[in-house]
Design a protein around this motif. Structure first.
Motif, PDB file in Angstrom:
ATOM      1  N   ARG A  87       9.212   6.642 -15.321  1.00 44.23           N
ATOM      2  CA  ARG A  87      10.381   5.830 -15.658  1.00 44.23           C
ATOM      3  C   ARG A  87      10.241   5.336 -17.093  1.00 44.23           C
ATOM      4  NH1 ARG A  87      14.488   3.238 -13.151  1.00 44.23           N
ATOM      5  NH2 ARG A  87      15.117   1.206 -13.978  1.00 44.23           N
ATOM      6  N   ASP A 119      18.076  -1.161  -9.981  1.00 45.74           N
ATOM      7  CA  ASP A 119      17.635   0.189  -9.625  1.00 45.74           C
ATOM      8  C   ASP A 119      16.112   0.330  -9.657  1.00 45.74           C
ATOM      9  OD1 ASP A 119      17.238   0.164 -12.376  1.00 45.74           O
ATOM     10  OD2 ASP A 119      18.185   2.103 -12.721  1.00 45.74           O
ATOM     11  N   ASN A 120      15.409  -0.803  -9.864  1.00 44.96           N
ATOM     12  CA  ASN A 120      13.948  -0.776  -9.841  1.00 44.96           C
ATOM     13  C   ASN A 120      13.401  -2.018  -9.125  1.00 44.96           C
ATOM     14  OD1 ASN A 120      11.492   0.470 -10.362  1.00 44.96           O
ATOM     15  ND2 ASN A 120      11.234  -0.554 -12.317  1.00 44.96           N
TER      16      ASN A 120
END
Length: 142
Positions: A86, A32-33
């Motif tokens: 984040r 997801d990154n």
């Protein structure tokens, strides 16, 4: 003297070497990154370090008090913040504690207190919620 030497291997991957033992850990960026998620992410290691530290400190107290925690397990869930920047928002640690013999509520409280005061727990930023639960004498095959 340094504790860890880390090398960037490219493609969002690192290799960290514990200099005293020579043990290595590979990290990958999570899927997801922008990563492949083929290894622990750096934030996974933070969450894992919290659980390992808790169990290690409990183990020190248990050994001193002659309590056998062999076979105890934990599940650790890392939750990232939904909004920028984040970062880790919450770490859930579920400890399933197994003892060789029944232990007192006083000993359970002492062991739980040890977990909450492990160095990693005390080092994490106070904005990171640490949700910790204990289950005692869970039937786990030894």
């Amino acid at each position: 003297m340094p504790t860890v030497q880390t090398v960037y291997l490219g493609d969002l991957r690192t290799q960290a070497t514990h200099l005293q033992s020579g043990t290595t850990i590979i990290t990958d960026a999570p899927t997801d990154n922008n990563g492949k998620g083929e290894a622990f992410s750096p934030t996974d290691l933070v969450a894992g370090a919290l659980g390992s530290c808790m169990m290690t400190i409990m183990g020190i107290v248990a050994r001193r008090d002659e309590i056998d925690l062999t076979g105890s397990q934990m599940e650790i869930t890392k939750i990232m913040s939904a909004e920028p920047p984040r970062k880790i928002a919450k770490i859930e640690v579920k400890l399933s504690m197994v003892t060789a013999t029944e232990i007192s509520d006083t000993d359970k409280a002492k062991l739980e207190r040890a977990a909450y005061t492990c160095p990693v727990a005390l080092s994490l930023h106070p904005d990171i919620e640490q949700a910790v639960t204990f289950e005692w004498n869970v039937a786990v095959e030894r």
